[in-house]
Design an enzyme around this catalytic site. Structure first.
Site, PDB file in Angstrom:
ATOM      1  CE1 TYR A  59      -4.045  -1.630  -0.534  1.00 18.20           C
ATOM      2  CE2 TYR A  59      -3.154  -3.193   1.050  1.00 18.20           C
ATOM      3  CZ  TYR A  59      -4.079  -2.870   0.082  1.00 18.20           C
ATOM      4  OH  TYR A  59      -5.034  -3.780  -0.292  1.00 18.20           O
ATOM      5  CD  GLN A  94     -16.709  -1.595  -8.328  1.00 22.24           C
ATOM      6  OE1 GLN A  94     -16.546  -2.783  -8.132  1.00 22.24           O
ATOM      7  NE2 GLN A  94     -17.047  -1.120  -9.500  1.00 22.24           N
ATOM      8  CG  ASN A  95     -11.583   3.362  -9.012  1.00 24.40           C
ATOM      9  OD1 ASN A  95     -11.721   2.155  -9.191  1.00 24.40           O
ATOM     10  ND2 ASN A  95     -11.740   4.256  -9.968  1.00 24.40           N
ATOM     11  CG  ASP A 125      -8.118   6.599  -7.719  1.00 21.80           C
ATOM     12  OD1 ASP A 125      -8.955   7.513  -7.615  1.00 21.80           O
ATOM     13  OD2 ASP A 125      -8.165   5.745  -8.650  1.00 21.80           O
ATOM     14  CG  HIS A 177     -13.977  -1.902  -3.012  1.00 16.76           C
ATOM     15  ND1 HIS A 177     -13.838  -2.328  -4.309  1.00 16.76           N
ATOM     16  CD2 HIS A 177     -15.149  -2.448  -2.580  1.00 16.76           C
ATOM     17  CE1 HIS A 177     -14.868  -3.093  -4.649  1.00 16.76           C
ATOM     18  NE2 HIS A 177     -15.683  -3.162  -3.621  1.00 16.76           N
ATOM     19  N   GLY A 222     -16.296   2.093 -16.409  1.00 14.42           N
ATOM     20  CA  GLY A 222     -15.045   1.348 -16.192  1.00 14.42           C
ATOM     21  C   GLY A 222     -15.076   0.339 -15.073  1.00 14.42           C
TER      22      GLY A 222
HETATM   23  N1  APR Z   1     -12.005   3.652 -19.685  1.00 13.84           N
HETATM   24  C1  APR Z   1     -13.094   2.985 -19.204  1.00 13.84           C
HETATM   25  N2  APR Z   1     -13.066   1.683 -18.867  1.00 13.84           N
HETATM   26  C2  APR Z   1     -11.918   1.028 -19.023  1.00 13.84           C
HETATM   27  C3  APR Z   1     -10.752   1.632 -19.524  1.00 13.84           C
HETATM   28  C4  APR Z   1     -10.834   3.019 -19.866  1.00 13.84           C
HETATM   29  N3  APR Z   1      -9.793   3.681 -20.351  1.00 13.84           N
HETATM   30  N4  APR Z   1      -9.768   0.699 -19.543  1.00 13.84           N
HETATM   31  C5  APR Z   1     -10.293  -0.451 -19.078  1.00 13.84           C
HETATM   32  N5  APR Z   1     -11.600  -0.255 -18.769  1.00 13.84           N
HETATM   33  C6  APR Z   1     -12.579  -1.208 -18.238  1.00 13.84           C
HETATM   34  C7  APR Z   1     -12.308  -2.662 -18.525  1.00 13.84           C
HETATM   35  O1  APR Z   1     -12.794  -3.007 -19.817  1.00 13.84           O
HETATM   36  C8  APR Z   1     -13.072  -3.356 -17.401  1.00 13.84           C
HETATM   37  O2  APR Z   1     -14.407  -3.602 -17.755  1.00 13.84           O
HETATM   38  O3  APR Z   1     -12.571  -1.091 -16.832  1.00 13.84           O
HETATM   39  C9  APR Z   1     -13.029  -2.318 -16.273  1.00 13.84           C
HETATM   40  C10 APR Z   1     -12.090  -2.654 -15.129  1.00 13.84           C
HETATM   41  O4  APR Z   1     -12.518  -3.834 -14.518  1.00 13.84           O
HETATM   42  P1  APR Z   1     -11.740  -4.416 -13.255  1.00 13.84           P
HETATM   43  O5  APR Z   1     -10.262  -4.391 -13.514  1.00 13.84           O
HETATM   44  O6  APR Z   1     -12.363  -5.711 -12.909  1.00 13.84           O
HETATM   45  O7  APR Z   1     -12.017  -3.312 -12.128  1.00 13.84           O
HETATM   46  P2  APR Z   1     -13.268  -3.088 -11.180  1.00 13.84           P
HETATM   47  O8  APR Z   1     -14.551  -3.505 -11.822  1.00 13.84           O
HETATM   48  O9  APR Z   1     -13.152  -1.715 -10.649  1.00 13.84           O
HETATM   49  O10 APR Z   1     -12.930  -4.107 -10.018  1.00 13.84           O
HETATM   50  C11 APR Z   1     -13.718  -4.113  -8.877  1.00 13.84           C
HETATM   51  O11 APR Z   1     -12.241  -5.634  -7.764  1.00 13.84           O
HETATM   52  O12 APR Z   1     -10.073  -6.265  -7.446  1.00 13.84           O
HETATM   53  C12 APR Z   1     -11.146  -5.624  -6.884  1.00 13.84           C
HETATM   54  O13 APR Z   1     -11.218  -4.091  -5.142  1.00 13.84           O
HETATM   55  C13 APR Z   1     -10.859  -4.208  -6.501  1.00 13.84           C
HETATM   56  O14 APR Z   1     -12.305  -2.279  -6.684  1.00 13.84           O
HETATM   57  C14 APR Z   1     -11.795  -3.413  -7.359  1.00 13.84           C
HETATM   58  C15 APR Z   1     -12.893  -4.395  -7.659  1.00 13.84           C
END
Ligand code: APR
Length: 228
Positions: free
Chosen positions: A53, A86-87, A89, A104, A172
């Site tokens: 972290y 869910q971010n 940051d 989260h 995203g």
């Molecule tokens: N703009 C928009 N979406 C995008 C971009 C972009 N430039 N680049 C990638 N993506 C999309 C991908 O296609 C995907 O559908 O963002 C999504 C990211 O998915 P994940 O990596 O699974 O992230 P997320 O859904 O936020 O994950 C949820 O899982 O690991 C845990 O705690 C962590 O908060 C996180 C949670």
């Protein structure tokens, strides 16, 4: 004022240079979830988790909000806007969004292991935390992150916001991680739903869905054209 609720995931911050979790080369290709994002990982090797972290916080100093974050903040000129992210940051806050719910947790905070309500905000100069610091109550400080297997305290707030939305936007998120992925079930029928993602994501079948197959930056630009 009409209320826009926006659910954001890792793709929101991708164009700022923060890697997503499940895309190729994403964070979970580089680290084992069990080691750095579970209570068991923390029990086993708290120093590794602390270092992980610290590294994530250092990245915050190198990135800035992208035009997508800034566009969502601009929506406040005309709407009451609530972000459910869910971010972990702080890019929505740095872009100027006033109401941000972090499902989260937050990288920029630490909390007590036992006294969970004892939460400390870190200034950028404090982003490198050493393991072993304690709260005034004597329990250890840990990252203010909701790890896998832990309860998601903000989900109730997120559900209420979803139920009261006039317009809903998802940006995203692969919609694979519950309970966030289940939030759409609470969206009343008839509420316009915009989904922005360059890849196909599992969507509820409802007539009001508008899928914008675009990046966050491009998609928010489009949303601004439609809604402002
Ligand atoms: N703009 C928009 N979406 C995008 C971009 C972009 N430039 N680049 C990638 N993506 C999309 C991908 O296609 C995907 O559908 O963002 C999504 C990211 O998915 P994940 O990596 O699974 O992230 P997320 O859904 O936020 O994950 C949820 O899982 O690991 C845990 O705690 C962590 O908060 C996180 C949670």
């Amino acid at each position: 004022m009409r209320r826009i609720v926006c659910l954001t995931g890792a793709g929101m911050s991708a164009e700022s240079g923060i890697s997503t979790f499940r895309d190729n080369g994403g964070l979970w290709d580089q680290y084992r979830v069990e080691d750095v994002a579970t209570p068991e990982g923390w029990e086993r090797n708290p120093r590794l988790v602390t270092d992980f972290y610290n590294g994530q916080r250092e990245k915050l100093l190198l990135v800035k909000p992208n035009p997508g974050h800034l566009g969502l903040a601009r929506l406040e000129e005309k709407y009451e806007v609530h972000i459910i992210t869910q971010n972990i940051d702080d890019l929505h806050e740095r872009a100027g969004s006033s109401h941000v719910v972090h499902l989260h947790g937050e990288l920029t905070k630490m909390r007590g292991c036992v006294h969970e309500d004892y939460v400390v905000s870190l200034q950028p100069g404090q982003y490198h935390q050493s393991y072993g610091q304690k709260t005034p109550y004597g329990d250890l400080l840990r990252p203010h992150i909701v790890w896998f297997g832990e309860a998601v305290p903000m989900i109730e707030t997120a559900i209420e916001l979803t139920q009261r939305a006039d317009i809903y936007v998802v940006i995203g998120s692969s919609l694979q991680v519950y309970p966030a992925a289940g939030l759409l079930h609470y969206l009343p029928m008839g509420v316009p739903l915009y989904v922005i993602d360059p890849k196909e994501v599992p969507l509820p079948s409802r007539p009001e869905v508008c899928f914008l197959q675009k990046t966050a930056t491009e998609g928010v630009e489009e949303i601004l054209k439609i809604l402002m």
